[in-house]
Design a protein around this motif. Structure first.
Motif, PDB file in Angstrom:
ATOM      1  N   LEU A   1      12.083  18.763  -3.095  1.00  0.00           N
ATOM      2  CA  LEU A   1      13.227  17.849  -3.101  1.00  0.00           C
ATOM      3  C   LEU A   1      12.758  16.399  -3.000  1.00  0.00           C
ATOM      4  O   LEU A   1      13.277  15.521  -3.713  1.00  0.00           O
ATOM      5  N   ALA A   2      11.787  16.143  -2.149  1.00  0.00           N
ATOM      6  CA  ALA A   2      11.284  14.779  -2.024  1.00  0.00           C
ATOM      7  C   ALA A   2      10.642  14.306  -3.323  1.00  0.00           C
ATOM      8  O   ALA A   2      10.812  13.146  -3.738  1.00  0.00           O
ATOM      9  N   VAL A   3       9.893  15.182  -3.976  1.00  0.00           N
ATOM     10  CA  VAL A   3       9.273  14.836  -5.260  1.00  0.00           C
ATOM     11  C   VAL A   3      10.340  14.533  -6.299  1.00  0.00           C
ATOM     12  O   VAL A   3      10.255  13.538  -7.036  1.00  0.00           O
ATOM     13  N   MET A   4      11.382  15.383  -6.348  1.00  0.00           N
ATOM     14  CA  MET A   4      12.431  15.160  -7.331  1.00  0.00           C
ATOM     15  C   MET A   4      13.178  13.863  -7.045  1.00  0.00           C
ATOM     16  O   MET A   4      13.486  13.087  -7.967  1.00  0.00           O
TER      17      MET A   4
ATOM     18  N   ALA B   1      19.027  19.032 -11.437  1.00  0.00           N
ATOM     19  CA  ALA B   1      17.619  18.911 -11.073  1.00  0.00           C
ATOM     20  C   ALA B   1      17.442  18.954  -9.556  1.00  0.00           C
ATOM     21  O   ALA B   1      16.507  19.591  -9.041  1.00  0.00           O
ATOM     22  N   LEU B   2      18.327  18.294  -8.816  1.00  0.00           N
ATOM     23  CA  LEU B   2      18.251  18.316  -7.356  1.00  0.00           C
ATOM     24  C   LEU B   2      18.544  19.711  -6.804  1.00  0.00           C
ATOM     25  O   LEU B   2      17.900  20.158  -5.851  1.00  0.00           O
ATOM     26  N   GLU B   3      19.501  20.389  -7.410  1.00  0.00           N
ATOM     27  CA  GLU B   3      19.798  21.765  -6.976  1.00  0.00           C
ATOM     28  C   GLU B   3      18.602  22.675  -7.223  1.00  0.00           C
ATOM     29  O   GLU B   3      18.265  23.527  -6.377  1.00  0.00           O
ATOM     30  N   ALA B   4      17.962  22.520  -8.384  1.00  0.00           N
ATOM     31  CA  ALA B   4      16.781  23.335  -8.677  1.00  0.00           C
ATOM     32  C   ALA B   4      15.650  23.016  -7.706  1.00  0.00           C
ATOM     33  O   ALA B   4      14.898  23.913  -7.291  1.00  0.00           O
ATOM     34  N   ALA B   5      15.517  21.746  -7.313  1.00  0.00           N
ATOM     35  CA  ALA B   5      14.484  21.371  -6.352  1.00  0.00           C
ATOM     36  C   ALA B   5      14.741  22.015  -4.998  1.00  0.00           C
ATOM     37  O   ALA B   5      13.809  22.540  -4.358  1.00  0.00           O
ATOM     38  N   GLN B   6      15.989  22.001  -4.551  1.00  0.00           N
ATOM     39  CA  GLN B   6      16.301  22.628  -3.273  1.00  0.00           C
ATOM     40  C   GLN B   6      16.056  24.132  -3.333  1.00  0.00           C
ATOM     41  O   GLN B   6      15.525  24.726  -2.386  1.00  0.00           O
TER      42      GLN B   6
END
Length: 441
Positions: free
Chosen positions: A40-43, A68-73
């Motif tokens: 999440l931090a990278v995204m 994209a944020l949902e996929a990161a989480q």
């Protein structure tokens, strides 16, 4: 070649937003796996970078930041549960808008495709996702396309980033994406990489399946086009190639040839032929940068020698004949772009000349492990529509199916200059080993 304009942009509009020092995809994936950061931090960092650079470079055609944020989480949650992860787990990637990605439009800059959303990923996108990568968005394809804002070169906004993987190279050069996919017919990965100061790999034709590419690629009608990665780090090219290479059971042009390991390549003693390809319009700066790269390769233990290999005129004539033939927009029915402007005998003659060129290069490569040549006549020009003269140094190796790495070689003022490492067919490992060794040095 002139790079001046009657009325250039104000200094603020010409500002350099290139960011070559940010981590690459493999480095980010290692940091995530080690618990040094989160997906999440990278995204969030990359979306913040996009928010800063996008008003200036216009690299992206389509994004879905929430997805994209949902996929990161979800990727962080998978790590917390101890689930198996792939080699790109959590790394953001961007995709040229000629390559389909489920959930995002794929118009490719064509008005007739406006609003089109694919129902599935292209094979290469599916493989990136399976390796853990998260798609940031789709990138603008070229200068002058009607649906999206003109992409700008991050090193000087008044100049072209190259095409047709235009936005892809710009996003990577600006630090907005660490790794991306483009496609290359006559130089559409290599020229943007050179002009934008990043690395690009044109794999051997047949190494990577083209399923899900638009315009549709027929393995007989279009034996030039390939899909390949762009990145700021050579190790990212190598990692991406390992992920996307290999047959998919759909594209008959994709062959099951094993990949070599760059780590197993010994650079000492490699025979490298240095050539200007017989180009008459090569700028002194571009040739000097290529020669400087040759000296760096000699410092690594390679044996570099001059090679007289005039290919440009012959390759341009074959390419012009190829472009005069119609291609279908669809695999399922004959939907040509337009009528052929060549009689049948001229088509056959162009194929004869094409095959003759391929045989000639096979003979040449029996004496050399790698060819080194410029990637373009000079640095990126001020904004204009590109033409065949811009691709004179990339066209020959689209016709010969050879793998090529385009990599930074120097600068002309604020603008990057690029060179090409050209290998024997199926020997991407040699080229990647050289590129990684140059980075380490």
């Amino acid at each position: 070649m002139s790079h001046t304009q009657d009325a250039g942009p104000a200094p603020a509009e010409r500002a350099c937003v290139a960011d070559p020092a940010t981590p690459g995809a493999a480095q980010l994936a290692r940091a995530i796996a080690a618990g040094e950061t989160t997906v999440l931090a990278v995204m969030q960092a990359h979306l913040a970078r996009i928010a800063k650079t996008e008003p200036l470079i216009h690299a992206f055609a389509h994004r879905d930041d929430d997805a994209a944020l949902e996929a990161a989480q979800a990727a962080d949650d998978a790590l917390a549960r101890g689930e198996p992860t792939g080699p790109l787990h959590g790394a953001p990637v961007s995709i040229k808008d000629w390559i389909e990605a489920e959930g995002l439009p794929c118009d490719g800059g064509f008005e007739a495709r406006a609003g089109f959303r694919p129902r599935r990923d292209a094979t290469v996108v599916s493989r990136l996702r399976a390796a853990g990568a998260i798609v940031l968005g789709k990138t603008v394809t070229r200068e002058g396309e009607p649906l999206h804002a003109r992409p700008n070169n991050p090193h000087d906004l008044a100049h072209c980033p190259g095409g047709s993987s235009s936005g892809e190279a710009a996003a990577i050069a600006a630090g907005a994406s660490p790794l991306g996919l483009g496609s290359d017919s006559g130089g559409s990965i290599r020229l943007p990489a050179a002009w934008s100061g990043v690395l690009g790999l044109k794999p051997t034709q047949g190494r990577v399946p083209l399923t899900g590419h638009f315009p549709a690629i027929g393995h007989l009608s279009d034996p030039r086009t390939v899909i390949g990665p762009l990145a700021r780090r050579a190790e990212d090219l190598a990692l991406a190639l390992r992920v996307i290479a290999g047959p998919d059971g759909v594209d008959p042009s994709a062959h099951p040839v094993p990949l070599g390991d760059p780590a197993a390549v010994s650079i000492a003693g490699l025979r490298i032929g240095l050539t200007d390809l017989g180009g008459a319009d090569l700028t002194p700066a571009a040739w000097t940068a290529t020669q400087d790269l040759a000296r760096r390769l000699e410092g690594l233990g390679a044996v570099v020698a001059p090679l007289d290999l005039p290919l440009i005129d012959e390759a341009l004539a074959i390419s012009n004949a190829y472009w005069a033939r119609p291609e279908s927009m669809s695999h399922r029915q004959w939907r040509p772009w337009g009528p052929s402007t060549l009689p049948a005998d001229a088509v056959e003659e162009s194929l004869f000349r094409w095959e003759r060129l391929q045989r000639r290069l096979e003979t040449v490569m029996a004496d050399w492990d790698v060819l080194l040549c410029p990637a373009a006549p000079g640095p990126a020009p001020a904004h204009r529509l590109l033409d065949a003269r811009d691709y004179l140094y990339t066209l020959p190796f689209s016709l010969t199916a050879q793998p090529v790495v385009s990599l930074p070689a120097g600068r002309a003022g604020s603008l990057p200059l690029g060179a090409q490492l050209v290998g024997r067919r199926w020997r991407e490992d040699v080229l990647l080993a050289l590129a990684m060794a140059l980075e380490r040095a």
